[in-house]
Design an enzyme around this catalytic site. Structure first.
Site, mmCIF file in Angstrom:
data_model
loop_
_atom_site.group_PDB
_atom_site.id
_atom_site.type_symbol
_atom_site.label_atom_id
_atom_site.label_comp_id
_atom_site.label_asym_id
_atom_site.label_seq_id
_atom_site.Cartn_x
_atom_site.Cartn_y
_atom_site.Cartn_z
ATOM 1 N N THR A 97 0.994 -1.271 -0.141
ATOM 2 C CA THR A 97 0.065 0.016 0.143
ATOM 3 C C THR A 97 0.943 1.277 -0.128
ATOM 4 O O THR A 97 1.424 1.465 0.994
ATOM 5 C CB THR A 97 -0.869 -0.023 1.290
ATOM 6 N N LYS A 172 -7.769 1.299 -2.399
ATOM 7 C CA LYS A 172 -7.312 0.756 -1.080
ATOM 8 C C LYS A 172 -7.293 1.700 -0.004
ATOM 9 O O LYS A 172 -7.826 1.232 1.158
ATOM 10 C CB LYS A 172 -5.777 0.237 -1.091
ATOM 11 N N LYS A 240 0.752 4.415 8.470
ATOM 12 C CA LYS A 240 1.300 4.853 7.332
ATOM 13 C C LYS A 240 -0.083 5.287 6.133
ATOM 14 O O LYS A 240 0.029 6.016 5.448
ATOM 15 C CB LYS A 240 2.487 3.890 6.865
HETATM 16 P P1 NAP Z 1 5.667 -6.315 7.440
HETATM 17 O O1 NAP Z 1 5.356 -8.025 7.970
HETATM 18 O O2 NAP Z 1 6.282 -5.239 8.309
HETATM 19 O O3 NAP Z 1 6.805 -6.784 6.252
HETATM 20 C C1 NAP Z 1 7.378 -5.584 5.523
HETATM 21 C C2 NAP Z 1 8.293 -6.333 4.491
HETATM 22 O O4 NAP Z 1 9.020 -5.276 3.749
HETATM 23 C C3 NAP Z 1 9.460 -7.057 5.220
HETATM 24 O O5 NAP Z 1 9.635 -8.204 4.116
HETATM 25 C C4 NAP Z 1 10.390 -6.296 4.956
HETATM 26 O O6 NAP Z 1 11.730 -6.848 4.998
HETATM 27 C C5 NAP Z 1 10.295 -5.281 3.780
HETATM 28 N N1 NAP Z 1 10.817 -4.178 3.660
HETATM 29 C C6 NAP Z 1 10.500 -2.916 4.097
HETATM 30 N N2 NAP Z 1 11.186 -1.805 3.837
HETATM 31 C C7 NAP Z 1 12.161 -2.498 3.100
HETATM 32 C C8 NAP Z 1 13.220 -1.834 2.214
HETATM 33 N N3 NAP Z 1 13.593 -0.582 2.356
HETATM 34 N N4 NAP Z 1 13.897 -2.602 1.647
HETATM 35 C C9 NAP Z 1 13.651 -3.876 1.419
HETATM 36 N N5 NAP Z 1 12.654 -4.779 1.897
HETATM 37 C C10 NAP Z 1 11.820 -3.672 2.912
HETATM 38 O O7 NAP Z 1 4.351 -5.517 6.544
HETATM 39 P P2 NAP Z 1 3.253 -6.430 5.993
HETATM 40 O O8 NAP Z 1 2.089 -6.663 7.130
HETATM 41 O O9 NAP Z 1 3.771 -7.742 5.236
HETATM 42 O O10 NAP Z 1 2.762 -5.368 4.942
HETATM 43 C C11 NAP Z 1 3.337 -5.214 3.573
HETATM 44 C C12 NAP Z 1 2.613 -4.303 2.908
HETATM 45 O O11 NAP Z 1 1.090 -4.897 2.652
HETATM 46 C C13 NAP Z 1 2.338 -3.127 3.461
HETATM 47 O O12 NAP Z 1 2.414 -1.863 2.406
HETATM 48 C C14 NAP Z 1 1.134 -2.905 3.961
HETATM 49 O O13 NAP Z 1 0.504 -1.928 4.195
HETATM 50 C C15 NAP Z 1 0.389 -3.915 3.240
HETATM 51 N N6 NAP Z 1 -0.712 -4.549 3.743
HETATM 52 C C16 NAP Z 1 -0.674 -5.261 4.952
HETATM 53 C C17 NAP Z 1 -1.829 -5.994 5.824
HETATM 54 C C18 NAP Z 1 -1.809 -6.762 6.881
HETATM 55 O O14 NAP Z 1 -2.716 -7.149 7.266
HETATM 56 N N7 NAP Z 1 -0.545 -6.809 7.539
HETATM 57 C C19 NAP Z 1 -2.963 -5.778 4.861
HETATM 58 C C20 NAP Z 1 -3.143 -4.899 3.666
HETATM 59 C C21 NAP Z 1 -2.080 -4.383 3.318
HETATM 60 P P3 NAP Z 1 12.520 -7.208 6.350
HETATM 61 O O15 NAP Z 1 11.903 -8.439 6.606
HETATM 62 O O16 NAP Z 1 13.780 -7.207 6.093
HETATM 63 O O17 NAP Z 1 12.199 -6.101 7.399
#
Ligand code: NAP
Length: 298
Positions: A97, A172, A240
C-alpha cells in the site's frame, strides 16, 4: 507452462502469499532484505535470489509487497533494484500500500523500458494472506490484469480491476478509511458495553450477525475482549496508510473528520511505544480517555 513469479518482501503478508503461489505450482523466486525469512519458503520449494534485480532477471511477473512508498522505490530503483533485472515484456505488480502518485511515476519508469506495471494492493489481513482469500484491488492495463489473474487467484478471492494505474491504491485508501472508522466504532461500543457491566462475549455474539456486523467486529472484537494485541496489521503500518489518505484528501480538498481523528489517536499510541501492536489496539487510546479498561471487573 505457467509464468515464473518473482516475489520481494516476505513479511506478514508476503509469507502467506508466496505459500499460496507455490501451492498452485508456480515457480517462485524470492528475496527478502532480512535473509532468514526466506528459509521456510525455500523449504516449500521457493528459489532464493540474491537481490531484487536477480529476482527480476529470473521471473516473468515480479511482485513486491514491502512496507511504505520509499521502500517500494528502494527495491524497484536502487542499484540492484528490480528495474536493473527486468526485460521488455515483463510485468511488475506492486501489492504494497503506497502513494498512488508515486505508483504512476514508477509505472512510467518501467514503461520507458517496455515493462508493464499493475498496482494491486490487498486487504484481508494476515488471515487472508495465509488462506488465499485476500481482496485485491487492481489498477492498470486490462490485458495485463488478465495475464496476472492466475497469480491473483492463487492469493485472493475478490479480485477487482478498478481502473487505470494508481486506481488500485486509491481504492485501497477508501478501504482503509472504512477499516479505521469501523474500528473506532467497535472500540467505542465495547467500552460502552464494559461501562454498562455487560458480558462482552455475549454482547459480541448478539450484535455480530446483525446490521452492525463487520469484518473488524467479527475478527478484532474478540481479540480486544481477550486483550490480545498481536498484530494482523500493525499500528505503524496503519498510520502510514492514514498518512497516505490524508495526503491524498488534502490534494483533493476533501475533509476527513473521522479518519483525521483516528490518525491522531494512533499517534498517541505510537508515542507510547505501541506502534508494533495490532491496529485494534486503537481501543487503548479510548480506554485512556475514559479511565476505563475493557475486560477488567468493575
Ligand atoms: P511487514 O510484516 O512489516 O513486512 C514488511 C516487508 O517489507 C518485510 O519483508 C521487510 O523486510 C520489507 N521491507 C520494508 N522496507 C524495506 C526496504 N527498504 N527494502 C527492502 N525490504 C523492505 O509488513 P506486511 O504486514 O507484510 O505489509 C506489507 C505491505 O502490505 C504494506 O504496504 C502493508 O501496508 C500492506 N498490507 C498489509 C496488511 C496486513 O494486514 N498486514 C493488509 C493489507 C495490506 P524485512 O523482513 O527485512 O524487514
Amino acid at each position: 507452462m505457467s509464468e515464473k513469479i518473482g516475489f520481494i518482501g516476505l513479511g506478514i503478508m508476503g509469507q502467506g502469499m508466496v505459500q499460496n503461489l507455490l501451492a498452485v505450482g508456480f515457480p517462485v523466486y524470492i528475496w527478502n532484505r532480512t535473509h532468514p525469512k526466506m528459509d521456510p519458503l525455500i523449504e516449500l520449494g521457493a528459489i532464493a535470489a540474491t537481490s531484487p534485480a536477480d529476482v527480476a532477471s529470473h521471473a516473468d511477473i515480479i511482485i513486491t509487497c514491502v512496507s511504505d512508498t520509499p521502500d517500494v522505490e528502494h527495491v524497484m530503483l536502487q542499484s540492484n533494484g528490480v528495474i536493473f533485472g527486468v526485460k521488455p515484456g515483463n510485468l511488475v505488480i506492486d501489492m504494497s500500500t503506497i502513494s498512488p502518485e508515486i505508483t504512476r511515476r514508477l509505472a512510467q519508469a518501467f514503461a520507458d523500458r517496455g515493462v508493464h506495471m499493475l498496482d494491486a494492493p490487498i486487504s484481508g489481513g494476515s488471515e487472508g494472506a495465509a488462506k488465499g482469500t485476500l481482496s485485491i484491488m487492481v489498477g492498470g492495463d486490462a490485458e495485463q490484469f488478465a495475464r496476472a489473474m492466475p497469480a491473483f487467484e492463487a492469493m485472493g478471492k475478490a479480485i477487482t480491476h478498478v481502473g487505470d494505474i494508481g486506481a488500485g491504491q486509491t481504492v485501497k485508501l477508501v478501504n482503509q478509511i472504512l477499516v479505521v472508522v469501523t474500528m473506532l466504532g467497535v472500540g467505542e461500543a465495547l467500552l460502552f458495553a464494559q461501562a454498562g457491566g455487560l458480558d462482552l462475549n455475549k454482547t459480541l455474539e448478539a450484535v455480530t450477525q446483525g446490521a452492525a456486523g463487520s469484518w473488524m467486529l467479527s475478527n478484532r472484537g474478540p481479540q480486544v475482549v481477550e486483550r490480545d494485541w498481536r498484530p494482523g496489521f500493525t499500528i505503524d503500518l496503519q498510520q502510514k496508510d492514514l498518512r497516505l489518505v490524508l495526503e491524498a484528501a488534502d490534494q483533493m480538498g476533501v475533509p476527513m473528520l473521522g479518519t483525521g481523528m483516528v490518525f491522531n489517536l494512533y499517534r498517541t499510541l505510537q508515542q507510547q511505544g505501541l506502534g508494533l501492536e495490532g491496529n485494534h489496539a486503537l481501543v487503548k487510546a479510548l480506554e485512556h480517555l475514559a479511565g476505563l479498561e475493557i475486560g477488567k471487573q468493575r
